[in-house]
Scaffold this motif. Structure first.
Motif, short mmCIF file in Angstrom:
data_model
loop_
_atom_site.label_atom_id
_atom_site.label_comp_id
_atom_site.label_asym_id
_atom_site.label_seq_id
_atom_site.Cartn_x
_atom_site.Cartn_y
_atom_site.Cartn_z
N PHE A 111 2.59 6.33 -7.34
CA PHE A 111 1.55 8.30 -6.76
C PHE A 111 1.86 9.63 -6.77
N TRP A 112 2.79 9.66 -5.84
CA TRP A 112 3.26 10.67 -5.10
C TRP A 112 4.22 10.98 -6.51
N ILE A 169 1.38 4.32 -2.93
CA ILE A 169 1.10 5.55 -2.75
C ILE A 169 2.63 6.48 -2.53
N PHE A 173 0.70 -1.12 -0.29
CA PHE A 173 -0.20 0.02 0.00
C PHE A 173 0.55 1.34 -0.09
N PHE A 174 1.75 1.16 0.57
CA PHE A 174 2.44 1.94 1.00
C PHE A 174 3.88 2.76 0.19
#
Length: 135
Positions: free
Chosen positions: A24-25, A21, A17-18
């Motif tokens: 994506f950033w 993310i 999950f991290f």
């Protein structure tokens, strides 16, 4: 053993999950950087350029469709108020020079012998100010 397996699965899911993310950033940051580059490159440097102008409509010399542009002036006409000379200080009389805010890379030959209204349309500018003289 079963508890250990569940904990590893949870840890793996949290790490995945991290990582998603974070990816994506990073992609969003790269997009913004490209947008800024495009915006900087699209801005053009504009300068004030003066051109001689002759109006062929004596009854309405301010008609931009009848004002033919001539050579580019190296400097604006003087600000003296002698009505028989082309002057930025003269508010009366017929136009003898006009200024535009435009890209300096546009060649003079592309502007000469066209009307003021054509230059305004073709180069997305407007006639900023006029110098005038009495006939």
């Amino acid at each position: 053993m079963r508890t250990l397996k569940i904990n590893w699965l949870r840890t793996g899911l949290v790490l995945s999950f991290f990582l998603l993310i974070g990816a994506f950033w990073v992609l969003k940051a790269m997009e913004k950087k490209e947008e800024v580059k495009v915006e900087i490159n699209s801005k053009k440097r504009l300068v004030t350029r003066w051109f001689n102008v002759v109006s062929y409509n004596t009854s309405n010399p301010d008609n931009k469709n009848d004002q033919i542009l001539g050579t580019e002036l190296s400097s604006p006409p003087s600000s003296i108020t002698n009505p028989t000379q082309c002057s930025t200080g003269n508010n009366l009389g017929i136009p003898c020079a006009v200024s535009f805010e435009m890209d300096p890379s546009i060649p003079e030959s592309e502007i000469q012998n066209t009307t003021v209204s054509d230059v305004e349309i073709d180069h997305s500018t407007t006639a900023d100010s006029y110098a005038r003289k009495n006939p």
